[in-house]
Enzyme design. Sequence first.
Site, mmCIF file in Angstrom:
data_model
loop_
_atom_site.group_PDB
_atom_site.id
_atom_site.type_symbol
_atom_site.label_atom_id
_atom_site.label_comp_id
_atom_site.label_asym_id
_atom_site.label_seq_id
_atom_site.Cartn_x
_atom_site.Cartn_y
_atom_site.Cartn_z
ATOM 1 N N SER A 87 -15.498 1.776 -5.090
ATOM 2 C CA SER A 87 -15.769 1.178 -6.397
ATOM 3 C C SER A 87 -16.614 2.122 -7.259
ATOM 4 O O SER A 87 -17.302 3.009 -6.744
ATOM 5 C CB SER A 87 -16.506 -0.147 -6.201
ATOM 6 N N CYS A 147 -6.034 0.119 -6.288
ATOM 7 C CA CYS A 147 -6.690 0.748 -7.442
ATOM 8 C C CYS A 147 -5.666 1.102 -8.512
ATOM 9 O O CYS A 147 -6.022 1.409 -9.634
ATOM 10 C CB CYS A 147 -7.453 1.990 -7.017
HETATM 11 P P1 NAD Z 1 -16.811 -0.116 -1.970
HETATM 12 O O1 NAD Z 1 -17.280 0.812 -3.040
HETATM 13 O O2 NAD Z 1 -17.533 -1.398 -1.785
HETATM 14 O O3 NAD Z 1 -16.862 0.624 -0.538
HETATM 15 C C1 NAD Z 1 -16.313 1.901 -0.357
HETATM 16 C C2 NAD Z 1 -17.066 2.600 0.767
HETATM 17 O O4 NAD Z 1 -18.428 2.763 0.377
HETATM 18 C C3 NAD Z 1 -17.064 1.825 2.079
HETATM 19 O O5 NAD Z 1 -16.885 2.733 3.144
HETATM 20 C C4 NAD Z 1 -18.450 1.190 2.110
HETATM 21 O O6 NAD Z 1 -18.951 1.021 3.422
HETATM 22 C C5 NAD Z 1 -19.305 2.172 1.341
HETATM 23 N N1 NAD Z 1 -20.406 1.511 0.611
HETATM 24 C C6 NAD Z 1 -20.385 0.275 0.064
HETATM 25 N N2 NAD Z 1 -21.572 0.014 -0.528
HETATM 26 C C7 NAD Z 1 -22.337 1.104 -0.365
HETATM 27 C C8 NAD Z 1 -23.669 1.441 -0.767
HETATM 28 N N3 NAD Z 1 -24.430 0.596 -1.458
HETATM 29 N N4 NAD Z 1 -24.141 2.650 -0.430
HETATM 30 C C9 NAD Z 1 -23.393 3.524 0.268
HETATM 31 N N5 NAD Z 1 -22.129 3.256 0.671
HETATM 32 C C10 NAD Z 1 -21.596 2.060 0.363
HETATM 33 O O7 NAD Z 1 -15.255 -0.352 -2.220
HETATM 34 P P2 NAD Z 1 -14.280 -1.346 -1.461
HETATM 35 O O8 NAD Z 1 -14.610 -2.744 -1.874
HETATM 36 O O9 NAD Z 1 -14.206 -1.029 -0.037
HETATM 37 O O10 NAD Z 1 -12.880 -0.913 -2.106
HETATM 38 C C11 NAD Z 1 -12.408 -1.374 -3.331
HETATM 39 C C12 NAD Z 1 -12.748 -0.440 -4.454
HETATM 40 O O11 NAD Z 1 -12.211 0.853 -4.198
HETATM 41 C C13 NAD Z 1 -12.143 -0.862 -5.778
HETATM 42 O O12 NAD Z 1 -13.100 -0.678 -6.784
HETATM 43 C C14 NAD Z 1 -10.975 0.076 -5.960
HETATM 44 O O13 NAD Z 1 -10.584 0.292 -7.293
HETATM 45 C C15 NAD Z 1 -11.510 1.319 -5.356
HETATM 46 N N6 NAD Z 1 -10.442 2.227 -4.972
HETATM 47 C C16 NAD Z 1 -10.249 3.320 -5.737
HETATM 48 C C17 NAD Z 1 -9.217 4.181 -5.442
HETATM 49 C C18 NAD Z 1 -8.979 5.404 -6.271
HETATM 50 O O14 NAD Z 1 -8.189 6.218 -5.854
HETATM 51 N N7 NAD Z 1 -9.617 5.570 -7.407
HETATM 52 C C19 NAD Z 1 -8.397 3.932 -4.339
HETATM 53 C C20 NAD Z 1 -8.641 2.809 -3.553
HETATM 54 C C21 NAD Z 1 -9.676 1.955 -3.888
#
Ligand code: NAD
Length: 502
Positions: A231, A286
């Site tokens: 995200s 995404c």
């Molecule tokens: P997220 O950001 O919550 O988590 C992603 C990763 O970050 C996970 O491994 C998680 O453990 C880690 N993380 C979460 N909170 C954290 C923090 N406070 N500090 C450090 N690390 C942390 O995302 P999600 O809910 O797993 O996935 C969905 C999101 O990913 C959506 O926003 C989607 O748009 C995005 N996404 C983007 C793409 C792209 O190519 N741009 C592709 C797939 C998903």
Amino acid sequence: MSTNANDTLAHFIGGKLVPSTSKRTGDVFNPATGDVQRKVALGSVEEVDAAVAAAKKAAVDWRNASLATRTRILFAFRELANRRKDDIARLLTLEHGKVLSDAQGEVQRGLEVIEFACGLSQLLKGELSENVSTDVDSYSMRQPVGVVAGITPFNFPAMVPMWMYPLAIACGNTFVLKPSERDPSVTNLCAELFKEAGLPDGVLNVVHGDKVAVDRLLEHPDVAALSFVGSTPIARYIYETGAKHGKRVQALGGAKNHMVVLPDADMDLAADAAVGAGFGSAGERCMAISVLVCVGSAADKLLPRIKERMAVLKVGNGLDPASQMGPLITKQHRDRVAGFVDAGEKDGAKVVVDGRALKVPGHERGFFLGPCLLDDVQPGMSVYREEIFGPVLSTVRVKSYDEAMALIQSHAYGNGTAIFTNDGGAARKFQHDVPVGMVGVNVPIPVPMAYYSFGGWKHSLFGDLHIYGPDGVKFYTRNKVVIGRWPDPRFRGVDLGFPQNK
Ligand code: NAD
């Protein structure tokens, strides 16, 4: 790989499963039933350090492994992953919830990145210029950066890691992967398959976990580069913190993808596309279409067709071959998505199709939300501004192409977008004008093939290079330039001047 609620998924470090010593664990749900099916270790600082140490140790030999050796191992991994693709897909349906056919598609797109990485000997070629000065040749080479870390989201638990580690490893790096703690099992299976393919121990390591593990990777002095997908708030944090610690970072963030429909579009094609791209994988992509921007009379032709298609969509357990859409990843996320529909309604949008009350018989505790269609959405509403990441399609009606373009230009995100029209000139103007990284012309989800690169603009990507493809090769390698001359008596003598070409 067994799955029962008492299992705790272990890390994979130095070529073997390493049970966690930390007391912290996370629940891994089956989103279709709402049951916890296993636990996952939430790694400690020491466990991350052990994985990085294993990767650092393996890096010495791996960067010196011949291109032929690396290629053979990648080919073998591709073969094994291809042979086991149904197992990988089933495992990810069980933990993510997406329907099996969609999971199979995900694995296929991941395999295509492995296939691209198999071409490493071609990809890593440098350049050579003869006689850049008298009897002097110059050449360049691309060398691995060292230990690379990958941090990945829940929504593509097989494919997104495959955007990273096969290519990073092909380029001679070693890798530490911190997958999403929501659906982590598939990562262990893939790491085991890569080992079976002949990958030396320590070249690919998996540490499960949450912020604790991520923060350690961000500050670890032996991690040279970080690829992140997730995200936007976390992407920004990863980019800033990683850069502060001197690392190369690419951080892909969230999205709000607009699909512009001009009045001359083939409306049946556009309706099929909107439903597929809006509700496929329950909108947890995404590249999902989140906003329909209907120009002029387009909405009145398009929305009835979309409603018709939504009326027959089958929502259910992803393992049921009849299901077209599965549940959302957690109950909290399901409720958050439903909350956006509530807010949109309160703000004056019309809920044309309401999936909030949907119950799936036999799966009453599953995290299901039926597909929702909203009309008369305005740019100021939260349902328009924010990433929802669920099965909600918002319709914004505009009078002109220019108004549609202005909406996309002023939105914070710039991941994907699409235009539906039969007017080639309009489509060409759109692809030229739109400030978005990936553009579809009558294609709703324009995910680049493995030999291009994937990435958004604006708040959808922090960093300079897109992921996988040619940009991926650049990200996972450093350029080195050599200028050489074989000793020649004609060039003896001390010269303190800056060398000039002769
Ligand atoms: P997220 O950001 O919550 O988590 C992603 C990763 O970050 C996970 O491994 C998680 O453990 C880690 N993380 C979460 N909170 C954290 C923090 N406070 N500090 C450090 N690390 C942390 O995302 P999600 O809910 O797993 O996935 C969905 C999101 O990913 C959506 O926003 C989607 O748009 C995005 N996404 C983007 C793409 C792209 O190519 N741009 C592709 C797939 C998903």
